[in-house]
Design a protein around this motif. Sequence first.
Motif, PDB file in Angstrom:
ATOM      1  N   ILE A  58       0.812  -1.214   0.000  1.00 43.14           N
ATOM      2  CA  ILE A  58       0.000   0.000   0.000  1.00 43.14           C
ATOM      3  C   ILE A  58       0.847   1.268   0.000  1.00 43.14           C
ATOM      4  N   ALA A  59       1.952   1.262   0.728  1.00 39.97           N
ATOM      5  CA  ALA A  59       2.765   2.464   0.854  1.00 39.97           C
ATOM      6  C   ALA A  59       3.776   2.658  -0.266  1.00 39.97           C
ATOM      7  N   SER A  60       4.227   1.548  -0.910  1.00 40.62           N
ATOM      8  CA  SER A  60       5.370   1.750  -1.804  1.00 40.62           C
ATOM      9  C   SER A  60       5.346   1.006  -3.138  1.00 40.62           C
ATOM     10  N   SER A  61       4.285   0.314  -3.487  1.00 40.17           N
ATOM     11  CA  SER A  61       4.275  -0.369  -4.785  1.00 40.17           C
ATOM     12  C   SER A  61       4.488   0.644  -5.910  1.00 40.17           C
ATOM     13  N   PRO A  62       5.387   0.345  -6.844  1.00 36.69           N
ATOM     14  CA  PRO A  62       5.611   1.286  -7.949  1.00 36.69           C
ATOM     15  C   PRO A  62       4.413   1.366  -8.898  1.00 36.69           C
ATOM     16  N   LEU A  63       3.621   0.287  -8.963  1.00 37.85           N
ATOM     17  CA  LEU A  63       2.387   0.280  -9.740  1.00 37.85           C
ATOM     18  C   LEU A  63       1.218   0.160  -8.789  1.00 37.85           C
ATOM     19  N   VAL A  64       0.146   0.873  -9.086  1.00 35.58           N
ATOM     20  CA  VAL A  64      -1.067   0.780  -8.271  1.00 35.58           C
ATOM     21  C   VAL A  64      -2.264   0.575  -9.194  1.00 35.58           C
ATOM     22  N   GLY A  65      -3.244  -0.164  -8.694  1.00 36.83           N
ATOM     23  CA  GLY A  65      -4.453  -0.411  -9.451  1.00 36.83           C
ATOM     24  C   GLY A  65      -5.505   0.634  -9.126  1.00 36.83           C
ATOM     25  N   LEU A  66      -5.985   1.317 -10.160  1.00 35.98           N
ATOM     26  CA  LEU A  66      -7.062   2.280  -9.988  1.00 35.98           C
ATOM     27  C   LEU A  66      -8.355   1.647 -10.482  1.00 35.98           C
ATOM     28  N   VAL A  67      -9.405   1.782  -9.718  1.00 35.64           N
ATOM     29  CA  VAL A  67     -10.702   1.233 -10.103  1.00 35.64           C
ATOM     30  C   VAL A  67     -11.286   2.107 -11.212  1.00 35.64           C
ATOM     31  N   VAL A  68     -11.608   1.476 -12.339  1.00 36.69           N
ATOM     32  CA  VAL A  68     -12.193   2.211 -13.458  1.00 36.69           C
ATOM     33  C   VAL A  68     -13.628   1.779 -13.754  1.00 36.69           C
ATOM     34  N   GLU A  69     -14.045   0.642 -13.169  1.00 37.29           N
ATOM     35  CA  GLU A  69     -15.413   0.189 -13.396  1.00 37.29           C
ATOM     36  C   GLU A  69     -15.803  -0.821 -12.323  1.00 37.29           C
ATOM     37  N   THR A  70     -17.036  -0.724 -11.873  1.00 37.90           N
ATOM     38  CA  THR A  70     -17.612  -1.730 -10.981  1.00 37.90           C
ATOM     39  C   THR A  70     -19.071  -1.928 -11.366  1.00 37.90           C
TER      40      THR A  70
END
Length: 150
Positions: A58-70
């Motif tokens: 949560i604090a340092s991943s170089p890639l993060v997943g953004l929610v674009v659809e639910t």
Amino acid sequence: MSGARPAPLRDGDFPVLVPITTRWADNDAFSHINNVAYYSFFDTAVNMWLVENGILDIASSPLVGLVVETGCRYRRPLAYPMTVRIGLRVARLGTSSVRYDVAAFDTAEEAAAEGNFTHVYVDRASGRPASIPEDWREKFRRIAVPATPS
């Protein structure tokens, strides 16, 4: 168009089941879990799996997943107090995106609610879409829906 509703998903359709304890605040004035709580359950289950599998720091991943659809289809109500099991599987693995199938179960085998949840992975620093690393892809493949023959 027949309008027939597809058969409910079953807990055995999901390689991952994440238990989530409902809270008093999840119920609404109609004495069942409010629709918005299901989205929180789905988000929590996906991110728990990502953390447990070393994909998300949560604090340092170089890639993060953004929610674009639910999305969510409600089949029958659930109510506090209970433990809800959230089923999770990968429905589609793209270059920079993952679409999950999710479902909420109580003690029954048939889903009380079914949905989908899509992450687009972006570089944390730039915010631009980024390719999912191969070691992550392998973990996603382990919980993927088997491909259907063409």
